[in-house]
Scaffold this active site. Structure first.
Site, PDB file in Angstrom:
ATOM      1  N   HIS A  18      25.463  -1.245  17.551  1.00 31.17           N
ATOM      2  CA  HIS A  18      26.286  -1.755  18.642  1.00 31.17           C
ATOM      3  C   HIS A  18      25.570  -1.497  19.956  1.00 31.17           C
ATOM      4  O   HIS A  18      24.418  -1.047  19.979  1.00 31.17           O
ATOM      5  CB  HIS A  18      27.682  -1.136  18.593  1.00 31.17           C
ATOM      6  CG  HIS A  18      27.697   0.363  18.630  1.00 31.17           C
ATOM      7  ND1 HIS A  18      27.297   1.079  19.733  1.00 31.17           N
ATOM      8  CD2 HIS A  18      28.027   1.281  17.690  1.00 31.17           C
ATOM      9  CE1 HIS A  18      27.405   2.364  19.483  1.00 31.17           C
ATOM     10  NE2 HIS A  18      27.840   2.515  18.237  1.00 31.17           N
ATOM     11  N   HIS A  21      23.530   1.718  20.624  1.00 33.69           N
ATOM     12  CA  HIS A  21      22.228   1.787  19.957  1.00 33.69           C
ATOM     13  C   HIS A  21      21.219   0.892  20.675  1.00 33.69           C
ATOM     14  O   HIS A  21      20.076   1.269  20.910  1.00 33.69           O
ATOM     15  CB  HIS A  21      22.350   1.349  18.495  1.00 33.69           C
ATOM     16  CG  HIS A  21      23.416   2.091  17.746  1.00 33.69           C
ATOM     17  ND1 HIS A  21      24.334   1.471  16.963  1.00 33.69           N
ATOM     18  CD2 HIS A  21      23.720   3.411  17.700  1.00 33.69           C
ATOM     19  CE1 HIS A  21      25.153   2.362  16.436  1.00 33.69           C
ATOM     20  NE2 HIS A  21      24.799   3.557  16.880  1.00 33.69           N
ATOM     21  N   CYS A 137      32.220  18.080   9.485  1.00 33.69           N
ATOM     22  CA  CYS A 137      32.601  16.693   9.767  1.00 33.69           C
ATOM     23  C   CYS A 137      31.480  15.791   9.265  1.00 33.69           C
ATOM     24  O   CYS A 137      30.347  15.849   9.770  1.00 33.69           O
ATOM     25  CB  CYS A 137      32.833  16.451  11.260  1.00 33.69           C
ATOM     26  SG  CYS A 137      33.033  14.681  11.609  1.00 33.69           S
ATOM     27  N   CYS A 140      30.039  13.401  12.039  1.00 31.34           N
ATOM     28  CA  CYS A 140      29.142  14.063  12.998  1.00 31.34           C
ATOM     29  C   CYS A 140      27.959  14.697  12.267  1.00 31.34           C
ATOM     30  O   CYS A 140      26.986  15.098  12.894  1.00 31.34           O
ATOM     31  CB  CYS A 140      29.836  15.193  13.744  1.00 31.34           C
ATOM     32  SG  CYS A 140      31.218  14.730  14.762  1.00 31.34           S
ATOM     33  N   CYS A 161      38.518  16.237  13.014  1.00 35.05           N
ATOM     34  CA  CYS A 161      37.429  16.263  13.993  1.00 35.05           C
ATOM     35  C   CYS A 161      37.949  15.765  15.340  1.00 35.05           C
ATOM     36  O   CYS A 161      38.635  14.739  15.400  1.00 35.05           O
ATOM     37  CB  CYS A 161      36.292  15.361  13.497  1.00 35.05           C
ATOM     38  SG  CYS A 161      35.025  15.094  14.734  1.00 35.05           S
ATOM     39  N   HIS A 164      36.076  12.267  15.925  1.00 28.40           N
ATOM     40  CA  HIS A 164      36.355  11.131  15.047  1.00 28.40           C
ATOM     41  C   HIS A 164      37.796  11.045  14.566  1.00 28.40           C
ATOM     42  O   HIS A 164      38.189  10.044  13.968  1.00 28.40           O
ATOM     43  CB  HIS A 164      35.419  11.178  13.827  1.00 28.40           C
ATOM     44  CG  HIS A 164      33.994  10.956  14.184  1.00 28.40           C
ATOM     45  ND1 HIS A 164      33.129  11.990  14.441  1.00 28.40           N
ATOM     46  CD2 HIS A 164      33.305   9.815  14.364  1.00 28.40           C
ATOM     47  CE1 HIS A 164      31.952  11.490  14.754  1.00 28.40           C
ATOM     48  NE2 HIS A 164      32.028  10.180  14.721  1.00 28.40           N
ATOM     49  N   LYS A 318      36.555   4.814  26.300  1.00 34.95           N
ATOM     50  CA  LYS A 318      35.502   4.900  25.302  1.00 34.95           C
ATOM     51  C   LYS A 318      35.543   3.622  24.455  1.00 34.95           C
ATOM     52  O   LYS A 318      36.624   3.118  24.184  1.00 34.95           O
ATOM     53  CB  LYS A 318      35.831   6.101  24.407  1.00 34.95           C
ATOM     54  CG  LYS A 318      34.649   6.734  23.766  1.00 34.95           C
ATOM     55  CD  LYS A 318      35.077   7.953  22.996  1.00 34.95           C
ATOM     56  CE  LYS A 318      34.145   8.088  21.816  1.00 34.95           C
ATOM     57  NZ  LYS A 318      34.520   9.050  20.850  1.00 34.95           N
ATOM     58  N   LYS A 321      36.176   0.707  17.841  1.00 38.24           N
ATOM     59  CA  LYS A 321      36.585  -0.458  17.070  1.00 38.24           C
ATOM     60  C   LYS A 321      38.101  -0.549  17.032  1.00 38.24           C
ATOM     61  O   LYS A 321      38.671  -1.634  16.990  1.00 38.24           O
ATOM     62  CB  LYS A 321      35.991  -0.359  15.673  1.00 38.24           C
ATOM     63  CG  LYS A 321      34.492  -0.589  15.731  1.00 38.24           C
ATOM     64  CD  LYS A 321      33.790  -0.177  14.468  1.00 38.24           C
ATOM     65  CE  LYS A 321      32.292  -0.241  14.701  1.00 38.24           C
ATOM     66  NZ  LYS A 321      31.535   0.368  13.626  1.00 38.24           N
TER      67      LYS A 321
HETATM   68  N1  MSP Z   1      21.607   9.841  13.262  1.00 36.87           N
HETATM   69  C1  MSP Z   1      21.945  10.554  14.439  1.00 36.87           C
HETATM   70  C2  MSP Z   1      20.729  10.789  15.295  1.00 36.87           C
HETATM   71  C3  MSP Z   1      19.611  11.487  14.611  1.00 36.87           C
HETATM   72  S1  MSP Z   1      18.231  11.616  15.642  1.00 36.87           S
HETATM   73  C4  MSP Z   1      17.217  12.637  14.841  1.00 36.87           C
HETATM   74  C5  MSP Z   1      22.999   9.774  15.240  1.00 36.87           C
HETATM   75  N2  MSP Z   1      23.096   8.482  14.996  1.00 36.87           N
HETATM   76  S2  MSP Z   1      24.160   7.479  15.666  1.00 36.87           S
HETATM   77  O1  MSP Z   1      23.893   6.205  15.072  1.00 36.87           O
HETATM   78  O2  MSP Z   1      25.481   7.984  15.505  1.00 36.87           O
HETATM   79  O3  MSP Z   1      23.951   7.475  17.194  1.00 36.87           O
HETATM   80  C6  MSP Z   1      22.744   7.196  17.748  1.00 36.87           C
HETATM   81  C7  MSP Z   1      22.793   7.140  19.248  1.00 36.87           C
HETATM   82  O4  MSP Z   1      23.698   6.136  19.712  1.00 36.87           O
HETATM   83  C8  MSP Z   1      23.182   8.435  19.929  1.00 36.87           C
HETATM   84  O5  MSP Z   1      22.209   8.754  20.886  1.00 36.87           O
HETATM   85  C9  MSP Z   1      24.470   8.083  20.631  1.00 36.87           C
HETATM   86  O6  MSP Z   1      24.581   8.759  21.835  1.00 36.87           O
HETATM   87  C10 MSP Z   1      24.288   6.614  20.885  1.00 36.87           C
HETATM   88  N3  MSP Z   1      25.558   5.968  21.184  1.00 36.87           N
HETATM   89  C11 MSP Z   1      26.615   5.776  20.359  1.00 36.87           C
HETATM   90  N4  MSP Z   1      27.641   5.212  21.084  1.00 36.87           N
HETATM   91  C12 MSP Z   1      27.271   5.046  22.369  1.00 36.87           C
HETATM   92  C13 MSP Z   1      27.830   4.464  23.514  1.00 36.87           C
HETATM   93  N5  MSP Z   1      29.055   3.958  23.534  1.00 36.87           N
HETATM   94  N6  MSP Z   1      27.057   4.414  24.635  1.00 36.87           N
HETATM   95  C14 MSP Z   1      25.754   4.863  24.663  1.00 36.87           C
HETATM   96  N7  MSP Z   1      25.191   5.396  23.593  1.00 36.87           N
HETATM   97  C15 MSP Z   1      25.952   5.619  22.481  1.00 36.87           C
HETATM   98  O7  MSP Z   1      23.657  10.362  16.066  1.00 36.87           O
END
Ligand code: MSP
Length: 703
Positions: A18, A21, A137, A140, A161, A164, A318, A321
């Site tokens: 999303h 990412h 969790c 997380c 959590c 979540h 925030k 979904k």
């Molecule tokens: N798999 C772990 C990271 C391992 S790194 C060795 C993880 N994955 S994640 O898919 O949940 O999240 C990845 C990144 O997406 C995180 O840096 C998280 O901060 C970012 N984001 C998720 N939602 C977000 C927003 N709404 N806005 C900005 N970034 C966000 O954590």
């Protein structure tokens, strides 16, 4: 050697990408392009985090093996990165790292072995075996202490959590521990001696106070009988490594740590240490645990860990979904250019703080800053060069004998006024960029746009064109505007690679602005006589009302959610996951939808029904087979993908809403004559069957 290494987090392979990412990838990509533009050999890593209980569960839910689940999500990531110009083919990442790669297993095992031999600064074993008792969790992938979870309302239920809102898992088993508690002083001395190690400063302070408050040892393995989907602990196959230990290590295994072939191909020695870009929610893992592991293994620490904020919706909520306020990447990609999206996210979010994202805001910025700002400056300048100068870059010099006349008509004859302004702005821009203050850097770049606009409106080239004596003055003004555009094309290359290159080509320049080091730009190097290219709008204006209407129409309907659809996807054969279709994000409920006429609604025949029987179907763990009385002669047979959430016996006698005029179809060999309506909520799209609180006869129509 002058090298640079930048990383994004690796994303969980349990759900589809999303905006959050996409954002980190855009930031990393921008940094990588800026480094390359300066001739620095750069390595850019992104990828997926594929192990652990959460992936295992997502796979099970989707009827896939964990590897199939990871492949499915990766296929979507690859498609997304290609569409957004972030993959290798478009000059983006160098590796899409996957923690299921064999070389990663080897590298992680090597790091573990080093830790297993290591002594802490207090002379203890860095890793020891113990017993873990506590709450975990899965979403997380983190153990939770008492202040990090919500206590249950009913005694005996698990806590939930705080992030979540999902129940925690009770873990009580043998585990290897990393003696984190012995690393507090070592870590604090890193933060103190390297103030830029954790950025921005507010986050550094948070991290320091967390460490000062005392560190607990970290459980770094699970019994294979509890979590089998992971990297086995070397010499003890009864344990798999804690997923964060495995995931963090990807940053070094990707470039060759613990694997000779990768070392040859990329080079740990060559590229390490990295700049890690992470969201603030995963800072602790990167700024505390990861450096502690590296200290223990005697591996150099990262260059820095930089935490960005979260994207919120336009009302500051925030994105989730459940609230239906997420940004779907395929909708984004369909309606906006990659450059406009990149510009918006980098301009809008003050790096380190939370930012707000809304389609309307994006359209407004694209129209004001891009179409009316830079786009207009470029098209008016080039159009005038076409019209008044035979489509060739004119000379920038005003002859001595024309100076007075030029001055009298409002032209600043001193070229260094504008050149000096732009040089200073360039230096500031690069400084902000270096500090990752992209929003401020862009503000500075746009001060250049305004300055050039002012120069044009002061000089009024359209009036100068009326006087043959002012021909050279007119040429000089347009030269300065064109030279300003050349500089902007170079400065903006990392932010908007496509638009910058288009500008470059329209100026008639060869090669690419990607190859020009911005700090070496010299005023006046644009050659007189260069034939300009075809003039086209770099940023076409977006019709706000029309685009918003289309976006609303594109977004999926919220609320009522037909469970047959779930049954179809959920019950699909578990072989070969197809790459998701356009629009197939795993978010189901999405914000405001487009409106329909009452006649459209009338086409759907919704009826009250009563469940007469419900049973599970062999080998289809999601489907329930129900007989439903809808006031017809015979009850209907209906399949619904709700078996994981409802006990069949409990449904018997319940009033439900069914779509009675849906074409019947076969699922798993059973005919389904309609579908049961349910809401869908939460990350996993949990179904909740619609029902009535008042008595209502079977067959009654809903309208
Ligand atoms: N798999 C772990 C990271 C391992 S790194 C060795 C993880 N994955 S994640 O898919 O949940 O999240 C990845 C990144 O997406 C995180 O840096 C998280 O901060 C970012 N984001 C998720 N939602 C977000 C927003 N709404 N806005 C900005 N970034 C966000 O954590």
């Amino acid at each position: 050697m002058n090298t640079f290494y930048v990383t994004t987090p690796i994303y969980y392979a349990n759900s589809l990408p999303h905006l959050g990412h996409l954002y980190t990838m855009i930031v990393a990509d921008t940094i990588a392009r800026a480094k390359r533009q300066r001739g620095i050999e750069t390595y850019f890593l992104t990828g997926t985090d594929e192990h652990g209980i959460n992936i295992e569960r997502a796979a099970e839910k989707a009827g896939r093996t964990p590897k199939e689940q990871a492949d499915y999500v990766v296929s979507y990531y690859k498609k997304m990165t290609s569409e957004f110009g972030l993959d290798t083919a478009h000059g983006g990442y160098d590796i899409f790292m996957r923690t299921t790669e064999r070389f990663h297993y080897q590298g992680v095992s090597e790091l573990w072995r080093r830790l297993a031999r290591a002594r802490t600064p207090r002379g203890n074993d860095a890793i020891y075996k113990g017993h873990y008792e506590g709450w975990f969790c899965a979403a997380c992938a983190e153990y939770k202490t008492e202040d990090e979870y919500q206590k249950p309302k009913n005694e005996g239920d698990p806590p939930t959590c705080l992030i979540h809102d999902t129940p925690l898992d009770r873990v009580s088993e043998e585990s290897y521990f990393f003696r984190l508690s012995d690393y507090d002083e070592a870590l604090l001395s890193v933060y103190e001696s390297r103030p830029d190690f954790v950025r921005p400063e507010s986050r550094r302070n948070e991290v320091m106070s967390f460490v000062r408050s005392g560190l607990q040892d970290l459980s770094v393995s699970r019994l294979t009988t509890s979590v089998s989907w992971g990297v086995p602990v070397p010499d003890d196959p009864a344990h798999t490594m804690y997923v964060w230990f495995d995931a963090l290590t990807n940053y070094i295994t990707a470039i060759g740590f613990g694997n000779e072939e990768r070392e040859q191909k990329v080079g740990f020695e060559k590229f390490w240490p990295a700049l890690h870009l992470v969201g603030k929610d995963i800072l602790r893992f990167h700024a505390v645990y990861w450096p502690a592991f590296l200290l223990a293994a005697d591996v150099e620490l990262p260059r820095a860990v930089v935490a960005h904020g979260m994207w919120l919706d336009p009302n500051g909520r925030k994105m989730s979904k459940t609230l239906g306020n997420t940004i779907e990447l395929d909708v984004l990609q369909k309606h906006f250019s990659i450059d406009a999206i990149r510009y918006f996210v980098l301009r809008e979010m003050v790096f380190g703080q939370d930012g707000r994202f809304g389609y309307e805001g994006l359209i407004d910025r694209a129209n004001s800053d891009l179409a009316s700002g830079l786009g207009n400056l470029s098209s008016r300048t080039l159009t005038m060069i076409g019209k008044y100068c035979g489509a060739k870059i004119p000379s920038g010099v005003i002859p001595e004998d024309k100076l007075l006349l030029a001055k009298r008509t409002g032209v600043d004859t001193d070229e260094t006024t504008v050149a000096g302004f732009i040089e200073t702005a360039r230096d500031q821009y690069l400084l902000h960029f270096e500090n990752l203050a992209f929003s401020r850097a862009l503000e500075t770049a746009w001060s250049i746009v305004s300055r050039a606009d002012k120069m044009i409106s002061d000089a009024k080239p359209w009036d100068l064109a009326k006087d043959e004596n002012q021909k050279q003055t007119l040429g000089a003004v347009l030269y300065r505007a064109a030279e300003t555009l050349r500089w902007l094309s170079v400065l903006l290359h990392p932010i908007m690679p496509g638009a910058s290159q288009a500008l470059w080509s329209q100026l008639g320049l060869e090669g690419s602005s990607a190859q020009i080091n911005p700090s070496e730009l010299k005023w006046g190097e644009l050659k007189e006589g260069t034939a300009i290219g075809d003039v086209q709008a770099i940023f076409p204006r977006i019709d706000k009302a029309k685009t918003m209407e289309e976006i609303n129409a594109d977004q999926k309907p919220s609320g009522a959610h037909a469970t047959e659809a779930d049954a179809v996807t959920g019950g699909a054969p578990a072989t070969k996951p197809e790459p998701p279709m356009k629009h197939a994000t795993e978010a189901d409920a999405v914000g405001v939808t487009s409106f329909i006429e009452i006649d459209d609604f009338a086409k759907v025949d919704l009826r009250v029904g009563q469940v007469l029987s419900a049973e599970r179907i062999p080998k289809a763990d999601k489907l329930l087979l129900m007989k439903v009385d809808v006031g017809e002669e015979q009850p209907r047979q209906i399949l619904a993908g709700i078996a994981q959430y409802y006990e069949p016996e409990k449904l018997v006698g319940r009033k439900v809403v069914i779509v009675a005029n849906l074409k019947s179809r076969k699922l798993r060999g059973y005919e389904s004559q309609g579908m049961v309506v349910a809401a869908s909520y939460g990350e996993e799209g949990r179904p909740v069957i619609a029902t009535f609180t008042e008595d209502v006869p079977n067959g009654a129509r809903l309208k």
